[in-house]
Enzyme design. Structure first.
Site, PDB file in Angstrom:
ATOM      1  N   GLU A 172      16.530  45.601 140.714  1.00 13.94           N
ATOM      2  CA  GLU A 172      16.606  45.742 139.244  1.00 13.94           C
ATOM      3  C   GLU A 172      16.094  44.498 138.514  1.00 13.94           C
ATOM      4  OE1 GLU A 172      20.530  47.127 138.053  1.00 13.94           O
ATOM      5  OE2 GLU A 172      20.122  49.124 138.862  1.00 13.94           O
ATOM      6  N   GLU A 291      19.300  54.151 144.046  1.00 10.39           N
ATOM      7  CA  GLU A 291      20.675  54.121 143.496  1.00 10.39           C
ATOM      8  C   GLU A 291      20.845  55.333 142.606  1.00 10.39           C
ATOM      9  OE1 GLU A 291      22.401  50.558 141.827  1.00 10.39           O
ATOM     10  OE2 GLU A 291      21.171  49.298 143.142  1.00 10.39           O
TER      11      GLU A 291
HETATM   12  O1  AHR Z   1      25.782  50.000 142.245  1.00 11.69           O
HETATM   13  C1  AHR Z   1      26.316  49.128 141.292  1.00 11.69           C
HETATM   14  C2  AHR Z   1      25.243  48.318 140.582  1.00 11.69           C
HETATM   15  O2  AHR Z   1      24.465  49.168 139.790  1.00 11.69           O
HETATM   16  C3  AHR Z   1      24.236  47.630 141.468  1.00 11.69           C
HETATM   17  O3  AHR Z   1      24.680  46.396 141.913  1.00 11.69           O
HETATM   18  C4  AHR Z   1      23.055  47.465 140.556  1.00 11.69           C
HETATM   19  O4  AHR Z   1      21.835  47.461 141.257  1.00 11.69           O
HETATM   20  C5  AHR Z   1      23.172  48.612 139.588  1.00 11.69           C
HETATM   21  O5  AHR Z   1      23.052  48.199 138.280  1.00 11.69           O
END
Ligand code: AHR
Length: 502
Positions: A172, A291
């Site tokens: 990110e 994610e």
């Molecule tokens: O999964 C929780 C968080 O969400 C992770 O650390 C990050 O990559 C995202 O913003």
């Protein structure tokens, strides 16, 4: 209400990459400490890994797992987590304002992943660190012997290299919250140079460059264009992240976010195609949706708690209690991944244990399956093979997230080796039964072999917990049958069905 669907054995979307059903686990909250690792727990094995959790993990047949972060990785020193445990430093993790004891590092995690039968997908720190440390980490993990970092690994008792192929180039990096956040061009250049170095050490590495943190970022999708223009030919995937919720208590809009995600995937596929054409490249870049999950029940409360607390060790964090509505949502989202599996090759549920997770484990206590465990498990077990095109003719609705949303949501997977056809079906209607008529062209001899259902009508809020670990679980389905290559029958309102035919 009537709903029709049609599939044809020969009309395929893709050969699904098994890694579509991967997972993610980060050093945060109680994901690692007291999640997968808790020495002294009655179910701990000789290395401190919880066997009760491992059993639930193995039952998911997860192909790959992303580690160690997440936001955590952007200030992580992997060297802190290797060598004798008693000499490892305790560090302050800036991402989650917690203490990191480093009792689990790459070698412990590799042991756990091996016991779970899961391939590792590792992230390097491109926040506080850069190419040099990334290079050293890959050398430690993947080089056989005869160099400083590979011999250090051997001196730590790991003779054979791990041969990790999937590497994430940071996390990110577009997010202002990220430690070491970068501008798109700056990050694209760093990713390109790091990719070259990593492939020098591991020529068959598959490299994942960071896309936007979600599709509401102000820099989306320009971020993807700029980053890919810098590194297109040296990377293999671009990552997408997205978390979901139903803050407004509007179930239909919540389900409409599945369509919104389809648009997100389509837009990034368009950016990839644009850059490929501009570069006159023959190389393909795919999407790694590394994610995704539901994250909203405790989100605001947890962000306040993190700001206020005093650097706790393995705190309770992001421990969402998932309900039946979330399970139906996750089922629909997995359907979308199957339908877009021509572009999305890898996807990781975020995360796996305790932190926004399908599996929960109490410190010193039991482990249990959350509601979302089941659609994820069905997709992982039965969603492998060829994704088939599904044409749907169903009543529709409009909502803020999307227009023309079909109440009937369906994905179809044909596994020629197992000779099975699996349909994942969702009736999103709040109170109407759908009379389904699905034509299964080319499956003339198909017989129903399994039908499992999760019904949500009147029970959307139900959850599982240590006191009632099986309150929500799929049950044997009824009311659907196969006649003359057609699946016909009734789908109760707010119901999810996994239907297997052979
Ligand atoms: O999964 C929780 C968080 O969400 C992770 O650390 C990050 O990559 C995202 O913003």
């Amino acid at each position: 209400m009537r709903a029709r669907a049609a599939i044809h054995r020969d009309f395929r979307i893709s050969n699904i990459d098994d890694r579509l059903y991967s997972a993610f686990i980060e050093h945060m909250g109680r994901a690692i400490y007291s999640g997968i690792y808790e020495p002294g727990h009655p179910a701990a094995d000789r290395d401190g890994f919880r066997e009760d959790v491992l059993k639930l993990v193995r039952d998911l047949q997860i192909p790959a797992i992303r580690y160690p972060g997440g936001n955590f990785v952007s200030a992580y020193k992997w060297e802190d987590g290797v060598g004798p445990k008693e000499s490892r430093p305790v560090r302050l993790d800036l991402a989650w304002r917690s203490k990191e004891t480093n009792q689990v590092g790459i070698n412990e995690f590799a042991t756990w992943a091996g016991r779970a039968g899961i391939e590792m997908m590792l992230a390097v720190n491109l926040g506080t660190r850069g190419l040099e440390e990334a290079r050293n980490f890959v050398e430690y993990v993947n080089h056989p012997s005869g160099s400083y970092w590979s011999d250090l690994r051997r001196s730590h008792g790991v003779e054979k290299p791990y041969g990790v192929k999937m590497w994430c180039l940071g996390n990110e990096m577009d997010g202002p919250w990220q430690i070491g956040h970068k501008e798109a061009k700056e990050y694209g250049r760093l990713a390109d140079e790091t990719a070259k170095a990593l492939r020098g050490l591991t020529p068959d590495a598959e490299l994942i460059v960071c896309g936007s943190s979600n599709d509401t970022m102000p820099t989306y999708p320009e971020w993807e264009r700029v980053v890919l223009e810098e590194c297109y030919d040296n990377v293999h995937y671009i990552s997408l992240h997205k978390y979901f919720g139903n803050n407004r208590k509007d179930t239909l809009n919540y389900f409409g976010k599945i369509e919104e995600t389809g648009r997100y995937i389509q837009s990034i596929a368009g950016v990839i195609d644009y850059v490929k054409a501009k570069k006159r490249s023959r190389h393909d870049v795919h999407i790694c949706f590394d994610e995704w999950n539901v994250w909203y029940h405790r989100r605001q409360e947890d962000s306040r708690r993190v700001k206020e607390w005093d650097w706790p060790e393995a705190p309770d964090l992001l421990e969402e209690d998932y309900n039946v509505e979330d399970a139906l949502f996750v089922a629909g989202l997995l359907n979308e991944f199957i339908r877009r599996s021509d572009r999305v090759r890898i996807a990781c549920i975020a995360q796996l244990v305790n932190v926004i997770a399908p599996i929960r484990a109490e410190r010193g206590g039991p482990a249990w399956r959350q509601t979302i465990y089941y659609p994820y498990q069905f997709a992982s077990l039965y969603g492998r093979g060829q994704a088939l095109r599904v044409s749907v003719d169903s009543p529709r609705y409009d909502c803020e997230a999307a227009d023309d949303v079909n109440f009937l949501d369906m994905a179809a997977v044909h596994d020629p080796a197992a000779k099975t056809l699996t349909l994942f079906i969702l009736n999103r209607h709040l109170d109407e039964t759908l009379e389904l008529d699905a034509a299964l062209a080319g499956f003339d001899a198909a017989q129903l072999v399994e039908h499992r259902v999760i019904e949500g009508h009147g029970r959307l809020e139900e959850t599982n917990g240590p006191e009632a670990p099986d309150r929500v679980a799929p049950r044997q389905g009824s009311g659907l049958g196969v006649e003359d290559a057609r699946l016909v029958g009734r789908l109760a309102p707010l119901s999810y069905h996994m239907v297997r035919m052979r």
